[in-house]
Enzyme design. Structure first.
Site, short mmCIF file in Angstrom:
data_model
loop_
_atom_site.label_atom_id
_atom_site.label_comp_id
_atom_site.label_asym_id
_atom_site.label_seq_id
_atom_site.Cartn_x
_atom_site.Cartn_y
_atom_site.Cartn_z
N LYS A 71 60.26 65.99 17.33
CA LYS A 71 60.43 64.56 17.99
C LYS A 71 60.76 64.77 19.27
O LYS A 71 62.01 65.43 19.59
CB LYS A 71 61.59 64.10 17.37
CG LYS A 71 62.19 62.53 17.93
CD LYS A 71 63.24 61.88 16.84
CE LYS A 71 63.72 60.50 17.87
NZ LYS A 71 64.71 59.80 16.97
N ASP A 107 66.73 57.62 24.26
CA ASP A 107 66.48 56.46 22.90
C ASP A 107 67.46 55.33 23.28
O ASP A 107 68.73 55.63 22.85
CB ASP A 107 66.82 57.02 21.58
CG ASP A 107 66.69 56.15 20.50
OD1 ASP A 107 66.31 54.93 20.92
OD2 ASP A 107 67.07 56.51 19.50
N LYS A 146 70.85 49.95 21.53
CA LYS A 146 72.26 50.35 20.97
C LYS A 146 73.37 50.00 21.67
O LYS A 146 73.29 49.71 22.88
CB LYS A 146 71.94 52.00 21.29
CG LYS A 146 71.01 52.84 20.42
CD LYS A 146 71.13 54.13 20.66
CE LYS A 146 69.90 55.06 19.75
NZ LYS A 146 70.63 55.01 18.36
N ASP A 206 67.70 63.04 22.35
CA ASP A 206 66.93 62.60 21.23
C ASP A 206 65.48 63.24 21.43
O ASP A 206 64.73 63.01 20.53
CB ASP A 206 66.63 61.32 21.23
CG ASP A 206 66.57 60.38 19.88
OD1 ASP A 206 66.86 61.10 18.95
OD2 ASP A 206 65.99 59.39 19.89
N ASP A 222 65.06 50.41 16.95
CA ASP A 222 65.85 51.82 17.06
C ASP A 222 65.44 52.76 15.86
O ASP A 222 65.79 54.01 16.07
CB ASP A 222 67.10 51.37 16.99
CG ASP A 222 68.02 52.51 17.43
OD1 ASP A 222 67.55 53.55 18.20
OD2 ASP A 222 69.49 52.55 17.12
N GLU A 235 62.75 54.61 15.98
CA GLU A 235 61.53 54.87 16.42
C GLU A 235 61.13 56.16 16.20
O GLU A 235 60.02 56.41 16.34
CB GLU A 235 61.70 54.58 17.88
CG GLU A 235 62.34 55.81 19.03
CD GLU A 235 63.62 55.96 18.41
OE1 GLU A 235 64.54 55.35 17.63
OE2 GLU A 235 64.16 57.44 18.42
N ARG A 250 60.51 57.86 13.50
CA ARG A 250 59.56 58.08 12.46
C ARG A 250 58.30 57.31 12.94
O ARG A 250 56.98 57.92 12.56
CB ARG A 250 60.23 57.40 11.31
CG ARG A 250 60.44 56.12 11.34
CD ARG A 250 61.33 55.37 10.20
NE ARG A 250 62.89 55.74 10.66
CZ ARG A 250 63.84 55.22 9.92
NH1 ARG A 250 63.88 54.64 8.75
NH2 ARG A 250 65.04 55.56 10.06
#
Ligand code: BES
Ligand code: MN
Ligand code: ZN
Length: 498
Positions: free
Chosen positions: A267, A272, A279, A290, A349, A351, A353
């Site tokens: 990933k 993020d 967030k 991230d 959020d 995201e 996946r």
């Protein structure tokens, strides 16, 4: 730092520092004893007086001992002689590494390979020293222009092995450990770099550089290429950002022509923010980490190429930013993934996946033997396992066991979590084939269940590294995990763990 394996006696070393072990109750190891003789009993006296109690992880740095050629002697506590455990040995390595790296010596000679936990091999002990020293000597201070911290002086380390022991295995272990440490340090640096520098474009450039250095095949898919492939899920995350997304595929072919590759997918969210499901502000800076999944698969590739392992390995990195904007995806939006399955985005959020599912479908075209994805995927995984183990999910128990074993060997552990179908129900959507979130409970499992819907065609495992990839607070920074786990898994696969 340079490492070498040699034989020799402790009192004859004309170097900055000699490192020897002492046990609890003041007992000296063989090498400490020979130093003590040369020094006329001074070391034994210190231990008797209690200046060095020999407890695992205690250290005492001595200067200019009469009769000893080295400038310094570092005494390292190993605990009770008969009870040296892997943990106490590792604690001793870490404490010694800290003291050595903090000292003014540029060269150290270590006499602690012949003493160690009963069941451990010399190779295992060599790995502990190399990894502890490199981890301790790691610096990330290119951005500190005012009062930059002084870099460590230590640059030469000799590990002493009895000449009657097999040096070849130890030499292999040393080469492997140095490669693992190098990969881990690359992973840390990519993770630590700020989001304004480590963008998707930057990651793609780093992959291209690695490809040039090691003669790897490197393909970079641009936004238009991804659109053509139908990666609607990945692109729905990228579209809120001004930074263009990339999909990196790096291939190393050290194995037989016909042997199928291991594919690692990382990933690569370079920042993020949560997107429209923004967030909270506190600690949001940590969301630059991230992309640690991406960093760890790139670090693993570097280690594997450095070791020239006889395997085929492909690394895939879907990478973009997750940002709020007028062009960003909104809660309720429905997108079509490359697999054809539709997804209702109930929370922007979740995201990770969304970018991974298209990368996992793309992985099919490499005809993989196994696919392992690595992702800072869920806060729920941190709640479950903390910073000790990463979450392991798999559709194949044999693969899960190999990864668990590799994690134990490398002391970079994973814990097996369930992927039962019962959890799949939580991803139900009223409007699309699935939702991208599963509600309040079992958050790391529903995230894995989401990915499982895109990996039915091959043997697959997922590592949720949200809790282990970086530290917060005073020690804020990337850890380089799970590079040790992944490299051990691959070295084992090649049948080459010394
Ligand atoms: N990158 C985060 C997960 C994360 C959280 C990693 C904290 C490291 C530290 C991920 O994209 C995320 O935001 N997950 C959400 C999912 C939720 C909306 C279902 C989470 O865990 O809160
Ligand atoms: Mn997120
Ligand atoms: Zn994320």
């Amino acid at each position: 730092m340079e490492f070498s394996i040699k034989s020799g006696s402790p009192d004859k070393q004309r170097v900055g520092c000699v490192v020897v072990g002492v046990f609890e109750n003041g007992k000296l190891s063989a090498s400490a004893e020979s130093l003590d003789k040369a020094a006329g009993g001074g070391i034994a006296e210190l231990c008797k007086r209690g200046d060095m109690d020999g407890k695992a992880g205690s250290v005492l740095l001595l200067q200019k001992l009469h009769g000893v050629s080295a400038d310094r002697v570092l005494l390292v506590g190993l605990g009770k002689e008969r009870e040296i455990s892997e943990k106490s040995y590792r604690d001793a390595c870490k404490a010694a590494a800290k003291s050595l790296v903090g000292s003014q010596s540029s060269e150290a000679v270590v006499f602690l390979i012949e003493t160690g936990p009963k069941k451990s091999s010399l190779a295992w002990r060599v790995r502990q020293w190399v990894l502890a020293l490199e981890e301790c000597a790691y610096r990330f201070d290119d951005f500190k222009h005012k009062n930059p911290p002084t870099p460590p002086k230590l640059n030469q380390v000799v590990l002493i092995v009895d000449p009657k022991n097999e040096h070849k295995e130890v030499e292999i272990a040393l080469q492997q450990a140095m490669a693992i440490a190098e990969g881990q340090s690359l992973t840390r640096t990519l993770g630590n770099l700020p989001g304004n520098i480590c963008t998707p474009t930057y990651l793609a450039e780093q992959a291209q550089k690695m490809a040039e250095t090691f003669e790897l095949k490197c393909q970079i898919l641009e936004e238009a290429d991804m659109a053509e492939l139908g990666m609607g899920s990945l692109l729905s995350v990228a579209k809120g950002s001004a930074q263009p997304p990339k999909l990196i595929a790096l291939s190393y072919r050290g194995g037989a022509k016909k042997s199928k590759p291991v594919v690692l997918v990382g990933k690569g969210i370079t920042f993020d923010s949560g997107g429209i499901s923004l967030k909270p502000g506190a600690d949001m800076d940590e969301m630059k980490f991230d992309m640690c999944g991406a960093a760890s698969v790139l670090g693993t590739m570097q280690a594997v190429a450095r070791m020239a392992l006889p395997i085929n390995l492909t690394v895939i990195v879907p990478t973009c930013e997750n940002m709020p904007s007028g062009r960003a995806s909104k809660p309720g939006d429905i997108v079509t993934s490359m697999s054809g399955q539709t997804i209702e985005i109930l929370n922007t959020d979740a995201e990770g996946r969304l970018i991974l599912c298209d990368a996992l479908t793309y992985a099919e075209r490499f005809d993989p033997e196994v696919v392992i994805d690595v992702a800072t995927l869920t806060g729920a995984c941190i709640v479950a396992l903390g910073a000790v183990a990463c979450g392991l999910f798999s559709n194949n128990d044999a693969l899960a066991k190999s990864l668990l074993d590799a994690g134990t060997e490398a002391h970079d552990r994973a814990w097996h979590m369930p992927l039962w179908d019962d959890y799949q129900e939580l991803l139900k959507s009223n409007f699309a084939d699935m939702a991208n979130i599963g509600g309040r409970y079992a958050g790391s499992i529903t995230a894995a269940c989401f990915l499982a819907r895109f990996t039915e065609k091959y043997t697959w495992a997922h590592l949720d590294i949200a809790g282990v990839s970086h530290k917060s607070g005073g020690e804020k920074g990337a850890t380089g995990r799970p590079v040790p786990l992944l490299t051990h898994y691959l070295i084992n696969k090649a049948g080459l763990l010394a």
